[in-house]
Design a protein around this motif. Sequence first.
Motif, PDB file in Angstrom:
ATOM      1  N   ALA A 115     -61.619  23.121 -30.643  1.00 41.96           N
ATOM      2  CA  ALA A 115     -62.786  22.248 -30.835  1.00 41.96           C
ATOM      3  C   ALA A 115     -63.447  21.913 -29.509  1.00 41.96           C
ATOM      4  CB  ALA A 115     -62.359  20.964 -31.544  1.00 41.96           C
ATOM      5  N   VAL A 116     -62.660  21.854 -28.446  1.00 42.04           N
ATOM      6  CA  VAL A 116     -63.229  21.539 -27.128  1.00 42.04           C
ATOM      7  C   VAL A 116     -63.777  22.792 -26.456  1.00 42.04           C
ATOM      8  CG1 VAL A 116     -62.677  20.749 -24.799  1.00 42.04           C
ATOM      9  CG2 VAL A 116     -61.769  19.525 -26.769  1.00 42.04           C
ATOM     10  N   TRP A 117     -62.908  23.814 -26.338  1.00 40.58           N
ATOM     11  CA  TRP A 117     -63.287  24.946 -25.505  1.00 40.58           C
ATOM     12  C   TRP A 117     -64.173  25.971 -26.184  1.00 40.58           C
ATOM     13  CZ3 TRP A 117     -59.031  22.217 -23.746  1.00 40.58           C
ATOM     14  CH2 TRP A 117     -59.045  21.933 -22.368  1.00 40.58           C
ATOM     15  N   LYS A 118     -64.417  25.793 -27.477  1.00 37.68           N
ATOM     16  CA  LYS A 118     -65.323  26.737 -28.130  1.00 37.68           C
ATOM     17  C   LYS A 118     -66.721  26.635 -27.536  1.00 37.68           C
ATOM     18  CE  LYS A 118     -66.918  23.847 -31.932  1.00 37.68           C
ATOM     19  NZ  LYS A 118     -66.614  23.334 -33.261  1.00 37.68           N
ATOM     20  N   HIS A 119     -66.989  25.508 -26.868  1.00 38.18           N
ATOM     21  CA  HIS A 119     -68.298  25.327 -26.254  1.00 38.18           C
ATOM     22  C   HIS A 119     -68.402  26.012 -24.905  1.00 38.18           C
ATOM     23  CE1 HIS A 119     -69.358  22.450 -29.341  1.00 38.18           C
ATOM     24  NE2 HIS A 119     -68.209  21.822 -29.139  1.00 38.18           N
ATOM     25  N   CYS A 120     -67.329  26.657 -24.489  1.00 34.02           N
ATOM     26  CA  CYS A 120     -67.291  27.223 -23.137  1.00 34.02           C
ATOM     27  C   CYS A 120     -67.400  28.739 -23.157  1.00 34.02           C
ATOM     28  CB  CYS A 120     -66.002  26.807 -22.430  1.00 34.02           C
ATOM     29  SG  CYS A 120     -65.898  25.013 -22.250  1.00 34.02           S
ATOM     30  N   VAL A 121     -67.956  29.252 -22.068  1.00 36.18           N
ATOM     31  CA  VAL A 121     -68.211  30.669 -21.946  1.00 36.18           C
ATOM     32  C   VAL A 121     -66.895  31.451 -21.907  1.00 36.18           C
ATOM     33  CG1 VAL A 121     -69.216  32.443 -20.457  1.00 36.18           C
ATOM     34  CG2 VAL A 121     -70.319  30.216 -20.661  1.00 36.18           C
ATOM     35  N   GLY A 122     -66.849  32.528 -22.700  1.00 39.93           N
ATOM     36  CA  GLY A 122     -65.711  33.438 -22.605  1.00 39.93           C
ATOM     37  C   GLY A 122     -64.418  32.922 -23.201  1.00 39.93           C
ATOM     38  N   TYR A 123     -64.473  31.901 -24.006  1.00 40.70           N
ATOM     39  CA  TYR A 123     -63.245  31.327 -24.554  1.00 40.70           C
ATOM     40  C   TYR A 123     -62.719  32.193 -25.699  1.00 40.70           C
ATOM     41  CZ  TYR A 123     -60.129  28.079 -26.919  1.00 40.70           C
ATOM     42  OH  TYR A 123     -59.052  27.502 -27.517  1.00 40.70           O
ATOM     43  N   PRO A 124     -61.460  32.658 -25.607  1.00 40.25           N
ATOM     44  CA  PRO A 124     -60.952  33.573 -26.622  1.00 40.25           C
ATOM     45  C   PRO A 124     -60.324  32.899 -27.842  1.00 40.25           C
ATOM     46  CG  PRO A 124     -59.343  33.348 -24.874  1.00 40.25           C
ATOM     47  CD  PRO A 124     -60.482  32.442 -24.502  1.00 40.25           C
ATOM     48  N   GLY A 125     -60.111  31.608 -27.821  1.00 37.81           N
ATOM     49  CA  GLY A 125     -59.445  30.945 -28.945  1.00 37.81           C
ATOM     50  C   GLY A 125     -57.969  30.738 -28.660  1.00 37.81           C
ATOM     51  N   ALA A 126     -57.416  29.698 -29.273  1.00 39.56           N
ATOM     52  CA  ALA A 126     -56.011  29.381 -29.025  1.00 39.56           C
ATOM     53  C   ALA A 126     -55.074  30.224 -29.876  1.00 39.56           C
ATOM     54  CB  ALA A 126     -55.767  27.899 -29.299  1.00 39.56           C
ATOM     55  N   GLY A 127     -55.642  30.970 -30.788  1.00 36.66           N
ATOM     56  CA  GLY A 127     -54.819  31.780 -31.691  1.00 36.66           C
ATOM     57  C   GLY A 127     -53.998  32.809 -30.938  1.00 36.66           C
ATOM     58  N   ASN A 128     -54.620  33.414 -29.939  1.00 38.03           N
ATOM     59  CA  ASN A 128     -53.920  34.409 -29.140  1.00 38.03           C
ATOM     60  C   ASN A 128     -53.469  33.740 -27.852  1.00 38.03           C
ATOM     61  OD1 ASN A 128     -53.165  36.420 -27.385  1.00 38.03           O
ATOM     62  ND2 ASN A 128     -54.839  37.815 -27.954  1.00 38.03           N
ATOM     63  N   SER A 129     -52.191  33.354 -27.798  1.00 34.81           N
ATOM     64  CA  SER A 129     -51.813  32.499 -26.666  1.00 34.81           C
ATOM     65  C   SER A 129     -51.824  33.250 -25.335  1.00 34.81           C
ATOM     66  CB  SER A 129     -50.471  31.818 -26.918  1.00 34.81           C
ATOM     67  OG  SER A 129     -49.453  32.778 -26.953  1.00 34.81           O
ATOM     68  N   ASP A 130     -51.599  34.555 -25.335  1.00 33.51           N
ATOM     69  CA  ASP A 130     -51.708  35.302 -24.070  1.00 33.51           C
ATOM     70  C   ASP A 130     -53.127  35.237 -23.537  1.00 33.51           C
ATOM     71  OD1 ASP A 130     -49.382  37.971 -24.955  1.00 33.51           O
ATOM     72  OD2 ASP A 130     -49.095  36.023 -23.952  1.00 33.51           O
ATOM     73  N   ALA A 131     -54.080  35.503 -24.437  1.00 35.38           N
ATOM     74  CA  ALA A 131     -55.484  35.485 -24.015  1.00 35.38           C
ATOM     75  C   ALA A 131     -55.879  34.083 -23.563  1.00 35.38           C
ATOM     76  CB  ALA A 131     -56.379  35.937 -25.161  1.00 35.38           C
ATOM     77  N   PHE A 132     -55.347  33.089 -24.267  1.00 32.01           N
ATOM     78  CA  PHE A 132     -55.664  31.695 -23.911  1.00 32.01           C
ATOM     79  C   PHE A 132     -55.160  31.384 -22.514  1.00 32.01           C
ATOM     80  CE2 PHE A 132     -56.518  27.338 -24.247  1.00 32.01           C
ATOM     81  CZ  PHE A 132     -55.391  26.613 -23.877  1.00 32.01           C
ATOM     82  N   VAL A 133     -53.908  31.742 -22.235  1.00 35.85           N
ATOM     83  CA  VAL A 133     -53.346  31.457 -20.918  1.00 35.85           C
ATOM     84  C   VAL A 133     -54.142  32.179 -19.833  1.00 35.85           C
ATOM     85  CG1 VAL A 133     -51.329  31.740 -19.452  1.00 35.85           C
ATOM     86  CG2 VAL A 133     -51.037  30.973 -21.800  1.00 35.85           C
ATOM     87  N   ALA A 134     -54.505  33.428 -20.115  1.00 35.66           N
ATOM     88  CA  ALA A 134     -55.280  34.190 -19.133  1.00 35.66           C
ATOM     89  C   ALA A 134     -56.622  33.539 -18.865  1.00 35.66           C
ATOM     90  CB  ALA A 134     -55.471  35.617 -19.633  1.00 35.66           C
ATOM     91  N   TYR A 135     -57.256  33.088 -19.933  1.00 39.50           N
ATOM     92  CA  TYR A 135     -58.555  32.421 -19.790  1.00 39.50           C
ATOM     93  C   TYR A 135     -58.433  31.193 -18.917  1.00 39.50           C
ATOM     94  CZ  TYR A 135     -62.372  29.250 -20.908  1.00 39.50           C
ATOM     95  OH  TYR A 135     -63.414  28.356 -20.803  1.00 39.50           O
ATOM     96  N   MET A 136     -57.444  30.333 -19.223  1.00 36.95           N
ATOM     97  CA  MET A 136     -57.270  29.102 -18.451  1.00 36.95           C
ATOM     98  C   MET A 136     -57.010  29.409 -16.982  1.00 36.95           C
ATOM     99  SD  MET A 136     -57.834  26.520 -20.275  1.00 36.95           S
ATOM    100  CE  MET A 136     -57.168  25.083 -21.055  1.00 36.95           C
ATOM    101  N   LYS A 137     -56.207  30.437 -16.748  1.00 40.86           N
ATOM    102  CA  LYS A 137     -55.900  30.751 -15.351  1.00 40.86           C
ATOM    103  C   LYS A 137     -57.117  31.275 -14.618  1.00 40.86           C
ATOM    104  CE  LYS A 137     -50.921  31.293 -15.613  1.00 40.86           C
ATOM    105  NZ  LYS A 137     -49.752  32.164 -15.515  1.00 40.86           N
ATOM    106  N   LYS A 138     -58.002  31.932 -15.359  1.00 44.40           N
ATOM    107  CA  LYS A 138     -59.237  32.400 -14.716  1.00 44.40           C
ATOM    108  C   LYS A 138     -60.113  31.229 -14.305  1.00 44.40           C
ATOM    109  CE  LYS A 138     -61.154  35.670 -17.279  1.00 44.40           C
ATOM    110  NZ  LYS A 138     -62.040  36.724 -17.775  1.00 44.40           N
ATOM    111  N   CYS A 139     -59.985  30.138 -15.070  1.00 48.06           N
ATOM    112  CA  CYS A 139     -60.801  28.958 -14.783  1.00 48.06           C
ATOM    113  C   CYS A 139     -60.097  27.964 -13.863  1.00 48.06           C
ATOM    114  CB  CYS A 139     -61.148  28.227 -16.077  1.00 48.06           C
ATOM    115  SG  CYS A 139     -62.188  29.188 -17.169  1.00 48.06           S
ATOM    116  N   GLN A 140     -58.873  28.273 -13.448  1.00 47.74           N
ATOM    117  CA  GLN A 140     -58.103  27.297 -12.692  1.00 47.74           C
ATOM    118  C   GLN A 140     -58.597  27.207 -11.253  1.00 47.74           C
ATOM    119  OE1 GLN A 140     -53.928  28.167 -12.336  1.00 47.74           O
ATOM    120  NE2 GLN A 140     -53.438  26.148 -11.517  1.00 47.74           N
ATOM    121  N   LEU A 141     -58.666  25.970 -10.750  1.00 50.91           N
ATOM    122  CA  LEU A 141     -58.970  25.731  -9.341  1.00 50.91           C
ATOM    123  C   LEU A 141     -57.670  25.374  -8.628  1.00 50.91           C
ATOM    124  CD1 LEU A 141     -62.079  23.401  -9.765  1.00 50.91           C
ATOM    125  CD2 LEU A 141     -62.097  25.828  -9.218  1.00 50.91           C
ATOM    126  N   GLN A 142     -57.538  25.863  -7.433  1.00 47.13           N
ATOM    127  CA  GLN A 142     -56.349  25.513  -6.664  1.00 47.13           C
ATOM    128  C   GLN A 142     -56.512  24.131  -6.061  1.00 47.13           C
ATOM    129  OE1 GLN A 142     -53.556  27.299  -6.752  1.00 47.13           O
ATOM    130  NE2 GLN A 142     -54.785  28.498  -8.187  1.00 47.13           N
TER     131      GLN A 142
END
Lengths: 188, 210, 465
Positions: free
Chosen positions: B107-134
């Motif tokens: 419900a939150v991240w569907k508004h964001c670019v390139g969000y794959p959905g929480a259904g596929n947890s590998d894709a979700f983790v990859a997405y979050m890591k792409k957006c992560q700031l150090q």
Amino acid sequence: MNAITPMKPWKTPLLRLFFFVLGAIKPLQADLKNLSFIHFARWVIVGRNQFPLLSDKQPREELRYDYLIFFSNFNGTWNQYIDAFSAVLSRGLNLIWRWSEKFPGSTPVTPFKDYIGRVQFDTDYYYNCYPKAATNDVKAALRVQDALNDFAKTSQSLSPVEFENAYLEFLARVQPDLGSTGIAPVGT
Amino acid sequence: MANESGQVYGLTILSPIIEDERLDIDHTTQLRWYLSTLPRDNTSPFAKVSSTYLARLVVLDDVVFVGKPACEEHLKSRYLIFETNFDGDLDTYLRSMASEVGEFVDAVWKHCVGYPGAGNSDAFVAYMKKCQLQTTFFFADVNDRTVRDTLRALQTQSALTHFIERNQGKPPVEMQKLFGIFLDRLKSAPAPLPGGRADEKSVTEGRPHD
Amino acid sequence: MIRTDNTKIDVSDIQGFVLKGYNFPHARFLLLELLHCEDAQSFLLKLLPDITTGERWDKKPLTTLNIAFTQQGLVKLELPLATLLSFPLEFQQGMKARREILYDTGKNDPANWDAVWRDERVHVWLAVYAQGLPALEDTCAGILQIMEHTHGAKLLQAQDACSIYLNNQPTSYEHFGYRDGFGNPDFKGAERECVPGQGKLVKDGGWEALATGEFLLGYADEAGELPVAPIPHLLARNGTFMVYRKMHQNVAAFRNYLEEKGKLYSGGKEKLASKFVGRWRDGTPVELSPEHEDKSIVADDNRNTDFTYGNDLGGLRCPIGAHIRRANPRDAFGFNGQLINRRRIMRRGLPYGQYVPDGQPVNDQDERGIIFMALNASLFRQFEFVQQQWIEYGNDAHQGNDKDLLTGNHAGKSRFVVQGTADAKNPAFICAQLPNFVELRGGDYFFMPSLTALQMIASGTVDPR
């Protein structure tokens, strides 16, 4: 509190350098712990080319400045918080924020408050797993738990006289940490 | 690693929000509305991701113009910032977000670019890591306990103070027995819920002139 | 080491009430409503020559006279709008509107205040202090005459206050039986020696007077800035802000509580009483003498406030939550006391109501308590902060949400821990089910102008440029 400030890109490496130089970090960490009203705080640098680009439909950012973002979770009122920062953390804060454009210095306090007010932005959603506890309460509670765990090991196997003495020692150990928790004063 | 302090991990995610001119109500506004309706107490979605200490979601509309001689510039997109402090490691946390509160995350991240959905947890983790700031500098006042232990400790502190006050001055034999009963009761007490109750607020978000 | 300072302030322009505690045993506070601007101005002009300043006395006068205004009072005197809006926000709102911040809720809620305060018509506070009752009556009669003659004001209430007499001598005791009045802050320019313990801590462990701007507008404060002050500069300079709170004391409740808990406490009743406050009832600081009173310390001004808590962070001598430690933590929060220096207030209180000696029956329905008055350059940063963060809350002192035992608005919740040792003769002791020993019956925020400013107000010549 959330704050974002612009930095000229050539200054960013200097900021990174100062963060990692022991002289800057250690006293700042110690002072933050001693002030004892901040749960968590972080500084994040977002370089001008580091805004995530996830699709070719998304326009690429074209920025002149790097940005320093600051997040903190603290107890007390905003004014109290900034007053304390200005009074006792000014050297550490200056080392972090002097690279940001138009930073007036962390003392005197009024221009500092004005600057923070201008670079702050609001939180839309906030979650706290222990809303009635200040960071002091958390630390106190952990100390009490540790003391209780220690005492519980033997409390029931001691003779009554031994128990009496052990209980008194236990009380003396936990007594500074028995403050009640609850809702904090309203912001002013 | 600057993202961590002791057992605590400081995660910062910056996700570009979709800009779609065709919509009547844009994604940013929809997102803000949604966030304003979310509960903040023990029914919050983060209470189910139980290793979360403090978390926030912030919409960054734009960068700030601090005044001349600084130059004025603007972001081309708006961004959702997710800042969270939790105990444990990053992968476990992200996966538990996807599995425990997948609906909320969508419900939150569907508004964001390139969000794959929480259904596929590998894709979700990859997405979050792409957006992560150090994180450059992370401070955690308490960094050596889990959330669950901390909540238990708060419960203990309150119960113990009550016990001490109520039984002051009692003779040792009686005290010892009562203390044993107290220890048993404490051990079998239900685990305190993270997030507290609806009307409570202690750690402020730090708005000026609140 | 005692330091004095060469800062000169113009004592003839500053009201005496700000610069000195008069130590007169009798006072009457005339709470006035102003009726029409012009009449009020004539009234003020007639009072002006009699306002007591900070000038040194060759001979103590029989009475003194001082004056202060609420925001509503200044509105009635038709000060320019720009000036009125330039006063600090909390003063403009008035104390009643600040009740959530001050924890003036429940028993202390304005709904329970005396009518004169509840109805917000107090415009002027006129304070007459006197050495004796006849002089007091005389002076007040004179003032009332001027009021009638000019139609400038209406008397809403005359609040009497009086030192407690013991053995026919006026003392500085208050109704709970504690000697009061220690530890008022020293600031630069005030004409007295800096007494050790009253100023701020400096690096070598000595004491120094606080910046003038903590107590007077127009001077630099401890942060090196000028405190927020109304415009024009001349209106603000040498003035200050005052908070007035009528605090009813539940003496019976206090005595019963102390009696009951004193039986359970290992050190006995008087020692427990000393732990509540941080001073024995005779004034001996617990930090210097935790086991018994000590008249020699009390009598010596160079000793009775000269102490710090740095060697007692565990509260074994003076409990961490004791009243004076909460109100002025000195070095208890570390950083060499720096977090404290902008949180000091100057107290000028006086008891009201009939004193009943310990052991005699006393009724909490009677009018009895203390008229608490405090002066500071910033109500928000000084009084309100101490009240909200240190009296009604305990986080800075690491006491969680616990409130000050003596004056806190407990509402049945908080507790007080007396720290002890592992010795059975002196164990930790918790006081819970604290009743409200003190209840607020009214008050407000006042601006106490300089003589120059008073002249401007009285002649309608305030110009905000």
